[in-house]
Design a protein around this motif. Sequence first.
Motif, mmCIF file in Angstrom:
data_model
loop_
_atom_site.group_PDB
_atom_site.id
_atom_site.type_symbol
_atom_site.label_atom_id
_atom_site.label_comp_id
_atom_site.label_asym_id
_atom_site.label_seq_id
_atom_site.Cartn_x
_atom_site.Cartn_y
_atom_site.Cartn_z
ATOM 1 N N TYR A 52 0.829 -1.216 0.000
ATOM 2 C CA TYR A 52 0.000 0.000 0.000
ATOM 3 C C TYR A 52 0.857 1.256 0.000
ATOM 4 O O TYR A 52 0.538 2.247 -0.675
ATOM 5 C CB TYR A 52 -0.944 0.025 1.201
ATOM 6 C CG TYR A 52 -2.078 -0.962 1.124
ATOM 7 C CD1 TYR A 52 -2.753 -1.221 -0.060
ATOM 8 C CD2 TYR A 52 -2.478 -1.652 2.261
ATOM 9 C CE1 TYR A 52 -3.791 -2.136 -0.117
ATOM 10 C CE2 TYR A 52 -3.516 -2.571 2.204
ATOM 11 C CZ TYR A 52 -4.175 -2.801 1.017
ATOM 12 O OH TYR A 52 -5.198 -3.695 0.971
ATOM 13 N N ILE A 53 1.934 1.243 0.748
ATOM 14 C CA ILE A 53 2.839 2.398 0.779
ATOM 15 C C ILE A 53 3.432 2.630 -0.607
ATOM 16 O O ILE A 53 3.510 3.768 -1.080
ATOM 17 C CB ILE A 53 3.940 2.202 1.838
ATOM 18 C CG1 ILE A 53 3.341 2.322 3.236
ATOM 19 C CG2 ILE A 53 5.068 3.209 1.653
ATOM 20 C CD1 ILE A 53 4.300 1.966 4.357
ATOM 21 N N ASP A 54 3.860 1.553 -1.269
ATOM 22 C CA ASP A 54 4.407 1.674 -2.626
ATOM 23 C C ASP A 54 3.382 2.282 -3.572
ATOM 24 O O ASP A 54 3.696 3.181 -4.361
ATOM 25 C CB ASP A 54 4.845 0.309 -3.158
ATOM 26 C CG ASP A 54 6.087 -0.212 -2.471
ATOM 27 O OD1 ASP A 54 6.780 0.570 -1.801
ATOM 28 O OD2 ASP A 54 6.351 -1.429 -2.605
ATOM 29 N N THR A 55 2.145 1.791 -3.497
ATOM 30 C CA THR A 55 1.079 2.296 -4.367
ATOM 31 C C THR A 55 0.816 3.774 -4.102
ATOM 32 O O THR A 55 0.692 4.568 -5.041
ATOM 33 C CB THR A 55 -0.211 1.479 -4.154
ATOM 34 O OG1 THR A 55 0.060 0.105 -4.403
ATOM 35 C CG2 THR A 55 -1.326 1.952 -5.058
ATOM 36 N N LEU A 56 0.735 4.142 -2.840
ATOM 37 C CA LEU A 56 0.482 5.535 -2.482
ATOM 38 C C LEU A 56 1.631 6.438 -2.933
ATOM 39 O O LEU A 56 1.404 7.526 -3.487
ATOM 40 C CB LEU A 56 0.265 5.667 -0.976
ATOM 41 C CG LEU A 56 -0.055 7.067 -0.451
ATOM 42 C CD1 LEU A 56 -1.302 7.637 -1.118
ATOM 43 C CD2 LEU A 56 -0.230 7.023 1.055
ATOM 44 N N ALA A 57 2.860 6.001 -2.754
ATOM 45 C CA ALA A 57 4.014 6.806 -3.176
ATOM 46 C C ALA A 57 4.006 7.008 -4.687
ATOM 47 O O ALA A 57 4.263 8.116 -5.175
ATOM 48 C CB ALA A 57 5.304 6.143 -2.731
ATOM 49 N N GLU A 58 3.704 5.942 -5.429
ATOM 50 C CA GLU A 58 3.630 6.064 -6.885
ATOM 51 C C GLU A 58 2.521 7.034 -7.302
ATOM 52 O O GLU A 58 2.701 7.848 -8.213
ATOM 53 C CB GLU A 58 3.378 4.697 -7.521
ATOM 54 C CG GLU A 58 4.573 3.775 -7.467
ATOM 55 C CD GLU A 58 4.239 2.369 -7.955
ATOM 56 O OE1 GLU A 58 3.203 2.200 -8.649
ATOM 57 O OE2 GLU A 58 5.008 1.450 -7.642
ATOM 58 N N GLU A 59 1.397 6.941 -6.629
ATOM 59 C CA GLU A 59 0.270 7.832 -6.954
ATOM 60 C C GLU A 59 0.620 9.287 -6.634
ATOM 61 O O GLU A 59 0.299 10.196 -7.417
ATOM 62 C CB GLU A 59 -0.968 7.386 -6.161
ATOM 63 C CG GLU A 59 -2.257 7.979 -6.628
ATOM 64 C CD GLU A 59 -2.648 7.567 -8.038
ATOM 65 O OE1 GLU A 59 -3.342 8.359 -8.693
ATOM 66 O OE2 GLU A 59 -2.259 6.477 -8.499
ATOM 67 N N LEU A 60 1.287 9.526 -5.527
ATOM 68 C CA LEU A 60 1.692 10.891 -5.183
ATOM 69 C C LEU A 60 2.698 11.439 -6.192
ATOM 70 O O LEU A 60 2.625 12.610 -6.592
ATOM 71 C CB LEU A 60 2.280 10.937 -3.773
ATOM 72 C CG LEU A 60 1.292 10.836 -2.625
ATOM 73 C CD1 LEU A 60 2.018 10.772 -1.287
ATOM 74 C CD2 LEU A 60 0.308 12.002 -2.644
ATOM 75 N N LYS A 61 3.625 10.602 -6.623
ATOM 76 C CA LYS A 61 4.589 11.040 -7.641
ATOM 77 C C LYS A 61 3.874 11.369 -8.947
ATOM 78 O O LYS A 61 4.191 12.349 -9.615
ATOM 79 C CB LYS A 61 5.638 9.960 -7.886
ATOM 80 C CG LYS A 61 6.663 9.837 -6.798
ATOM 81 C CD LYS A 61 7.645 8.723 -7.105
ATOM 82 C CE LYS A 61 8.602 8.475 -5.969
ATOM 83 N NZ LYS A 61 9.508 7.352 -6.229
ATOM 84 N N ARG A 62 2.928 10.527 -9.311
ATOM 85 C CA ARG A 62 2.180 10.740 -10.550
ATOM 86 C C ARG A 62 1.389 12.044 -10.471
ATOM 87 O O ARG A 62 1.411 12.852 -11.399
ATOM 88 C CB ARG A 62 1.229 9.556 -10.798
ATOM 89 C CG ARG A 62 0.558 9.587 -12.165
ATOM 90 C CD ARG A 62 -0.387 8.416 -12.348
ATOM 91 N NE ARG A 62 -1.516 8.414 -11.437
ATOM 92 C CZ ARG A 62 -2.604 9.188 -11.561
ATOM 93 N NH1 ARG A 62 -2.696 10.023 -12.557
ATOM 94 N NH2 ARG A 62 -3.575 9.120 -10.694
ATOM 95 N N LEU A 63 0.711 12.278 -9.351
ATOM 96 C CA LEU A 63 -0.047 13.521 -9.184
ATOM 97 C C LEU A 63 0.868 14.737 -9.219
ATOM 98 O O LEU A 63 0.537 15.765 -9.821
ATOM 99 C CB LEU A 63 -0.809 13.504 -7.857
ATOM 100 C CG LEU A 63 -2.085 12.699 -7.811
ATOM 101 C CD1 LEU A 63 -2.629 12.649 -6.390
ATOM 102 C CD2 LEU A 63 -3.126 13.295 -8.737
ATOM 103 N N SER A 64 1.995 14.609 -8.581
ATOM 104 C CA SER A 64 2.942 15.709 -8.524
ATOM 105 C C SER A 64 3.483 16.054 -9.910
ATOM 106 O O SER A 64 3.678 17.230 -10.238
ATOM 107 C CB SER A 64 4.088 15.351 -7.582
ATOM 108 O OG SER A 64 4.983 16.417 -7.486
#
Length: 127
Positions: A52-64
Amino acid sequence: MAEGEASATGIADSAQRDALADGILGLLKPAVEEMDSRVADVRESQQELRSYIDTLAEELKRLSSMQQLPVDLDPYVKKLANARRRVAMVVSLMQTVQDRLTRIQQGVAKETSRRKALAAVQPSTSS
């Protein structure tokens, strides 16, 4: 006659030791099995958390990267990466604990079977 008494006393002492050892093994085995089960559950939940942490980090990078946000997400991504690293360390530690518990279970099983084999041999040698 004294030799027969000494032999009977030795057998009685051996029986008491075996009974005590069986009692201790009987107490330890369920506790070790329960701890092993709980360690496995913790490992599984830690691996799920890491995912879940990996998924959230990827999503935050994508949004950023997609849009300019009023808040800089990089510090949060770094915090997530740090949390992921700590979770990975816990997973590694839990694996070590589970390996130790497995070795303890194997030792208990080996000792139990050894004692059963020894108990099966003892009555036939005293006849």
